[in-house]
Design an enzyme around this catalytic site. Structure first.
Site, PDB file in Angstrom:
ATOM      1  N   GLU A 126      11.064 -14.709  -7.495  1.00 32.43           N
ATOM      2  CA  GLU A 126      12.335 -15.310  -7.079  1.00 32.43           C
ATOM      3  C   GLU A 126      13.421 -14.234  -7.109  1.00 32.43           C
ATOM      4  O   GLU A 126      13.208 -13.166  -7.698  1.00 32.43           O
ATOM      5  CB  GLU A 126      12.706 -16.445  -8.050  1.00 32.43           C
ATOM      6  CG  GLU A 126      11.668 -17.550  -8.069  1.00 32.43           C
ATOM      7  CD  GLU A 126      12.063 -18.729  -8.960  1.00 32.43           C
ATOM      8  OE1 GLU A 126      13.120 -18.652  -9.634  1.00 32.43           O
ATOM      9  OE2 GLU A 126      11.302 -19.706  -8.961  1.00 32.43           O
ATOM     10  N   ALA A 129      13.829 -13.553 -10.670  1.00 29.90           N
ATOM     11  CA  ALA A 129      12.599 -13.512 -11.490  1.00 29.90           C
ATOM     12  C   ALA A 129      11.539 -12.676 -10.775  1.00 29.90           C
ATOM     13  O   ALA A 129      10.761 -13.181  -9.969  1.00 29.90           O
ATOM     14  CB  ALA A 129      12.083 -14.937 -11.748  1.00 29.90           C
ATOM     15  N   SER A 131       9.781  -8.981 -12.207  1.00 27.81           N
ATOM     16  CA  SER A 131       8.858  -8.608 -13.290  1.00 27.81           C
ATOM     17  C   SER A 131       8.853  -9.667 -14.387  1.00 27.81           C
ATOM     18  O   SER A 131       7.810  -9.955 -14.981  1.00 27.81           O
ATOM     19  CB  SER A 131       9.286  -7.261 -13.888  1.00 27.81           C
ATOM     20  OG  SER A 131       8.993  -6.226 -12.972  1.00 27.81           O
ATOM     21  N   THR A 157       4.615 -12.630   0.546  1.00 24.75           N
ATOM     22  CA  THR A 157       3.771 -12.014   1.577  1.00 24.75           C
ATOM     23  C   THR A 157       3.138 -13.086   2.461  1.00 24.75           C
ATOM     24  O   THR A 157       2.608 -14.081   1.948  1.00 24.75           O
ATOM     25  CB  THR A 157       2.671 -11.156   0.915  1.00 24.75           C
ATOM     26  OG1 THR A 157       3.307 -10.188   0.099  1.00 24.75           O
ATOM     27  CG2 THR A 157       1.806 -10.452   1.953  1.00 24.75           C
ATOM     28  N   GLN A 336       1.920  17.462   1.558  1.00 22.17           N
ATOM     29  CA  GLN A 336       2.081  18.881   1.211  1.00 22.17           C
ATOM     30  C   GLN A 336       1.046  19.753   1.938  1.00 22.17           C
ATOM     31  O   GLN A 336       1.376  20.812   2.455  1.00 22.17           O
ATOM     32  CB  GLN A 336       1.938  19.040  -0.317  1.00 22.17           C
ATOM     33  CG  GLN A 336       2.578  20.286  -0.871  1.00 22.17           C
ATOM     34  CD  GLN A 336       4.103  20.264  -0.739  1.00 22.17           C
ATOM     35  OE1 GLN A 336       4.701  19.213  -0.502  1.00 22.17           O
ATOM     36  NE2 GLN A 336       4.715  21.412  -0.859  1.00 22.17           N
ATOM     37  N   GLY A 340       4.742  20.946   7.400  1.00 19.17           N
ATOM     38  CA  GLY A 340       5.712  20.326   8.316  1.00 19.17           C
ATOM     39  C   GLY A 340       5.100  19.155   9.064  1.00 19.17           C
ATOM     40  O   GLY A 340       5.754  18.128   9.283  1.00 19.17           O
ATOM     41  N   GLU A 363       2.249  -7.112  -7.097  1.00 16.19           N
ATOM     42  CA  GLU A 363       1.264  -7.649  -8.067  1.00 16.19           C
ATOM     43  C   GLU A 363       1.450  -6.989  -9.437  1.00 16.19           C
ATOM     44  O   GLU A 363       0.496  -6.771 -10.187  1.00 16.19           O
ATOM     45  CB  GLU A 363      -0.159  -7.550  -7.516  1.00 16.19           C
ATOM     46  CG  GLU A 363      -0.271  -8.337  -6.203  1.00 16.19           C
ATOM     47  CD  GLU A 363      -1.632  -8.895  -5.873  1.00 16.19           C
ATOM     48  OE1 GLU A 363      -2.473  -8.999  -6.777  1.00 16.19           O
ATOM     49  OE2 GLU A 363      -1.826  -9.268  -4.694  1.00 16.19           O
ATOM     50  N   THR A 365       4.549  -4.177 -11.255  1.00 13.82           N
ATOM     51  CA  THR A 365       4.875  -2.744 -11.180  1.00 13.82           C
ATOM     52  C   THR A 365       4.019  -1.963 -12.185  1.00 13.82           C
ATOM     53  O   THR A 365       3.427  -2.549 -13.109  1.00 13.82           O
ATOM     54  CB  THR A 365       6.352  -2.511 -11.546  1.00 13.82           C
ATOM     55  OG1 THR A 365       6.552  -2.973 -12.896  1.00 13.82           O
ATOM     56  CG2 THR A 365       7.301  -3.258 -10.607  1.00 13.82           C
ATOM     57  N   SER A 366       4.021  -0.657 -12.044  1.00 11.28           N
ATOM     58  CA  SER A 366       3.279   0.174 -13.009  1.00 11.28           C
ATOM     59  C   SER A 366       3.808  -0.052 -14.427  1.00 11.28           C
ATOM     60  O   SER A 366       3.040  -0.032 -15.392  1.00 11.28           O
ATOM     61  CB  SER A 366       3.417   1.657 -12.635  1.00 11.28           C
ATOM     62  OG  SER A 366       2.724   1.893 -11.425  1.00 11.28           O
TER      63      SER A 366
HETATM   64  N1  CAA Z   1      -4.326 -14.692 -18.192  1.00 13.75           N
HETATM   65  C1  CAA Z   1      -4.152 -15.908 -18.754  1.00 13.75           C
HETATM   66  N2  CAA Z   1      -3.040 -16.215 -19.487  1.00 13.75           N
HETATM   67  C2  CAA Z   1      -2.119 -15.256 -19.638  1.00 13.75           C
HETATM   68  C3  CAA Z   1      -2.247 -13.975 -19.077  1.00 13.75           C
HETATM   69  C4  CAA Z   1      -3.424 -13.707 -18.331  1.00 13.75           C
HETATM   70  N3  CAA Z   1      -3.601 -12.508 -17.771  1.00 13.75           N
HETATM   71  N4  CAA Z   1      -1.153 -13.243 -19.372  1.00 13.75           N
HETATM   72  C5  CAA Z   1      -0.361 -14.023 -20.114  1.00 13.75           C
HETATM   73  N5  CAA Z   1      -0.935 -15.238 -20.274  1.00 13.75           N
HETATM   74  C6  CAA Z   1      -0.428 -16.375 -21.043  1.00 13.75           C
HETATM   75  C7  CAA Z   1      -0.152 -15.930 -22.477  1.00 13.75           C
HETATM   76  O1  CAA Z   1      -1.298 -16.041 -23.283  1.00 13.75           O
HETATM   77  C8  CAA Z   1       0.937 -16.877 -22.891  1.00 13.75           C
HETATM   78  O2  CAA Z   1       0.389 -18.117 -23.275  1.00 13.75           O
HETATM   79  P1  CAA Z   1       0.464 -18.639 -24.817  1.00 13.75           P
HETATM   80  O3  CAA Z   1       1.935 -18.713 -25.119  1.00 13.75           O
HETATM   81  O4  CAA Z   1      -0.216 -19.963 -24.792  1.00 13.75           O
HETATM   82  O5  CAA Z   1      -0.224 -17.594 -25.612  1.00 13.75           O
HETATM   83  C9  CAA Z   1       1.712 -17.113 -21.606  1.00 13.75           C
HETATM   84  O6  CAA Z   1       0.829 -16.772 -20.525  1.00 13.75           O
HETATM   85  C10 CAA Z   1       2.940 -16.260 -21.520  1.00 13.75           C
HETATM   86  O7  CAA Z   1       2.558 -14.922 -21.608  1.00 13.75           O
HETATM   87  P2  CAA Z   1       3.541 -13.792 -22.148  1.00 13.75           P
HETATM   88  O8  CAA Z   1       4.148 -14.251 -23.451  1.00 13.75           O
HETATM   89  O9  CAA Z   1       2.800 -12.502 -22.162  1.00 13.75           O
HETATM   90  O10 CAA Z   1       4.678 -13.805 -21.014  1.00 13.75           O
HETATM   91  P3  CAA Z   1       5.883 -12.804 -20.796  1.00 13.75           P
HETATM   92  O11 CAA Z   1       6.924 -13.554 -20.110  1.00 13.75           O
HETATM   93  O12 CAA Z   1       6.245 -12.101 -22.060  1.00 13.75           O
HETATM   94  O13 CAA Z   1       5.326 -11.618 -19.855  1.00 13.75           O
HETATM   95  C11 CAA Z   1       4.330 -10.519 -18.000  1.00 13.75           C
HETATM   96  C12 CAA Z   1       4.333 -11.677 -18.980  1.00 13.75           C
HETATM   97  C13 CAA Z   1       3.054  -9.749 -18.229  1.00 13.75           C
HETATM   98  C14 CAA Z   1       5.488  -9.558 -18.079  1.00 13.75           C
HETATM   99  C15 CAA Z   1       4.309 -11.235 -16.647  1.00 13.75           C
HETATM  100  O14 CAA Z   1       5.543 -11.887 -16.419  1.00 13.75           O
HETATM  101  C16 CAA Z   1       3.984 -10.364 -15.464  1.00 13.75           C
HETATM  102  O15 CAA Z   1       2.831 -10.059 -15.198  1.00 13.75           O
HETATM  103  N6  CAA Z   1       5.030  -9.989 -14.703  1.00 13.75           N
HETATM  104  C17 CAA Z   1       4.826  -9.351 -13.419  1.00 13.75           C
HETATM  105  C18 CAA Z   1       4.789 -10.398 -12.364  1.00 13.75           C
HETATM  106  C19 CAA Z   1       4.062  -9.951 -11.149  1.00 13.75           C
HETATM  107  O16 CAA Z   1       3.032  -9.314 -11.215  1.00 13.75           O
HETATM  108  N7  CAA Z   1       4.594 -10.335 -10.019  1.00 13.75           N
HETATM  109  C20 CAA Z   1       3.963 -10.060  -8.786  1.00 13.75           C
HETATM  110  C21 CAA Z   1       4.124 -11.237  -7.880  1.00 13.75           C
HETATM  111  S1  CAA Z   1       2.881 -11.435  -6.687  1.00 13.75           S
HETATM  112  C22 CAA Z   1       3.048 -10.212  -5.586  1.00 13.75           C
HETATM  113  O17 CAA Z   1       3.577  -9.201  -5.840  1.00 13.75           O
HETATM  114  C23 CAA Z   1       2.405 -10.398  -4.279  1.00 13.75           C
HETATM  115  C24 CAA Z   1       3.319 -10.688  -3.174  1.00 13.75           C
HETATM  116  O18 CAA Z   1       3.121 -11.648  -2.407  1.00 13.75           O
HETATM  117  C25 CAA Z   1       4.373  -9.708  -2.904  1.00 13.75           C
END
Ligand code: CAA
Length: 386
Positions: A126, A129, A131, A157, A336, A340, A363, A365-366
């Site tokens: 969003e 929202a 990362s 996408t 590189q 050119g 999906e 960031t690094s």
């Molecule tokens: N599998 C299953 N459950 C998972 C999990 C996984 N890989 N990762 C986390 N969870 C669960 C956790 O266990 C937790 O549950 P409990 O409270 O019951 O234990 C819950 O989910 C919350 O997890 P976190 O506390 O770790 O959550 P967070 O908010 O601290 O952070 C994060 C998580 C890793 C930063 C996550 O937000 C993330 O991956 N962010 C990046 C988002 C992303 O990749 N976006 C890309 C969008 S898609 C795209 O890019 C394609 C497009 O179309 C452009």
């Protein structure tokens, strides 16, 4: 399903032929027109590419992860826009249904997704929202036998072509963070959905990302995927798989760039000999090859472990971090080595340089991969599993 080695090789050969004969010759055209031609899309449908990861009983090829990654490595050897046409159907747009859908949901949607009749998109991100995906604000409030969705999704996408969205929305607005989120399957034809114009981007012309706005969109309660409040876990599980797939596409691009740089270096002469005979050029070729081989090995190991039922959260993030960063370095070296010419559009190298930049962003960031890896390490340490 584990794949017979001969069938697997035949599929990989077929995809390689398709990439060589149909995609590579029109890479420049796709970049210029911002569109993959319909006849190429039709051939992708015939090859079964849209249904690679959909089980056979719903019309897909039902590939195991290892075979899917081998196919993704092949698709990565051309402009990423081609893979992107089917990419959301293969991955983030279909996998919530495959992993968590009910039998009715699967029967209703997966055959169309597998055939490429419908495009499916994944609506998590969003405006506020990215990362921090768990802070998403789109609401889904229960009203009788429906949920009413309101909110805005960004950079989705294939949204402009999508017939069906996997939407993550907050069913419990009083619960912040991951726990208040649920996942839904939403038909594009539901009143109240507006899809924005495709964004203008740095690269990957031919692949599109748009805003999607939900205004009082009534979604039947039976369209929830998984349990209420578990939508964030659904999204994360989908991304675990997606991160291996993207690593494979990215590494396919590295392999293509190595081929381009080595061929060019063997032809181009400076100081009286092909530049490939100069050790500083050899160093760039060698570093690219070593890193790409490492990435390929990580991808296949992670994929096999996922096929064996292991949790691959940490491995998928480790692989995406390493593979996509490596592709960035390989693309930089390719420019590189071309010198050119690497900066001139006709050679296509500058286009790849721009195209692959996205792999380090979407999906996760690094930096998000680093966070996931570190957290998983600490979890394992607490459980005395390191
Ligand atoms: N599998 C299953 N459950 C998972 C999990 C996984 N890989 N990762 C986390 N969870 C669960 C956790 O266990 C937790 O549950 P409990 O409270 O019951 O234990 C819950 O989910 C919350 O997890 P976190 O506390 O770790 O959550 P967070 O908010 O601290 O952070 C994060 C998580 C890793 C930063 C996550 O937000 C993330 O991956 N962010 C990046 C988002 C992303 O990749 N976006 C890309 C969008 S898609 C795209 O890019 C394609 C497009 O179309 C452009």
């Amino acid at each position: 399903m584990a794949f017979d080695a001969e069938i697997r090789q035949a599929l990989i050969d077929q995809v390689r032929r398709f990439v060589n004969e149909k995609c590579i010759p029109i890479e420049g055209q796709v970049a210029e027109t911002d569109e993959v031609p319909q006849d190429v899309v039709d051939e992708m449908k015939q090859l079964g590419l849209f249904g690679l990861a959909v089980p056979e009983e719903y019309g897909g090829l039902g590939l195991d992860m290892e075979t899917e990654c081998l196919v993704a490595l092949e698709l990565g050897r051309t402009s990423p826009a081609f893979r992107s046409v089917a990419g959301t159907n293969i991955g983030i747009g279909s996998q919530a249904l495959v992993l968590f859908g009910t039998e009715e949901q699967k029967q209703k949607w997966l055959p169309g997704i597998a055939a490429g009749e419908y495009i499916s998109s994944f609506a998590l991100t969003e405006p506020e929202a990215g990362s921090d995906a768990a802070s998403l604000r789109t609401k889904a409030i229960r009203d009788g036998d429906h949920y009413v969705l309101n909110g805005a999704k960004r950079y989705i996408t294939n949204a402009n072509k999508a017939q069906v969205f996997t939407v993550m929305a907050r069913t419990d607005p009083d619960t912040p963070g991951a726990k208040g989120v649920s996942a839904f399957i939403v038909d594009r034809d539901t009143p109240g959905i507006t899809v924005g114009k495709p964004e203008k981007k740095m690269g990957q012309q031919g692949a599109h990302a748009c805003d999607v706005i939900f205004e009082d969109v009534k979604v039947p309660a039976e369209n929830m995927i998984g349990k209420e409040g578990e939508g964030f876990k659904v999204a994360m599980s989908v991304l675990d798989k997606g991160r291996l797939h993207i690593s494979a596409v990215s590494t396919g691009a590295s392999e293509r760039l190595i081929k381009e740089m080595v061929n060019y270096a063997m032809e181009r002469e400076q100081f009286g000999k092909p530049i490939a005979q100069h050790q500083l050029i050899q160093a760039m070729m060698a570093d690219s090859q070593a890193e790409t081989y490492a990435a390929r090995s990580m991808i296949l190991d992670g994929a096999r472990r996922r096929d064996a039922g292991e949790n691959v959260t940490m491995l998928a993030s480790s692989t995406k971090l390493f593979a996509c960063e490596a592709t960035g370095r390989v693309a930089d070296r390719a420019v590189q080595v071309f010198g050119g010419a690497g900066y001139i559009t006709d050679y296509g190298i500058e286009r790849f340089y721009r195209d692959v930049r996205l792999f380090r962003l979407y999906e996760g960031t690094s930096q998000i991969q680093q966070i996931v890896i570190a957290r998983e390490l600490m979890k394992a340490a607490k459980a005395d599993q390191l």
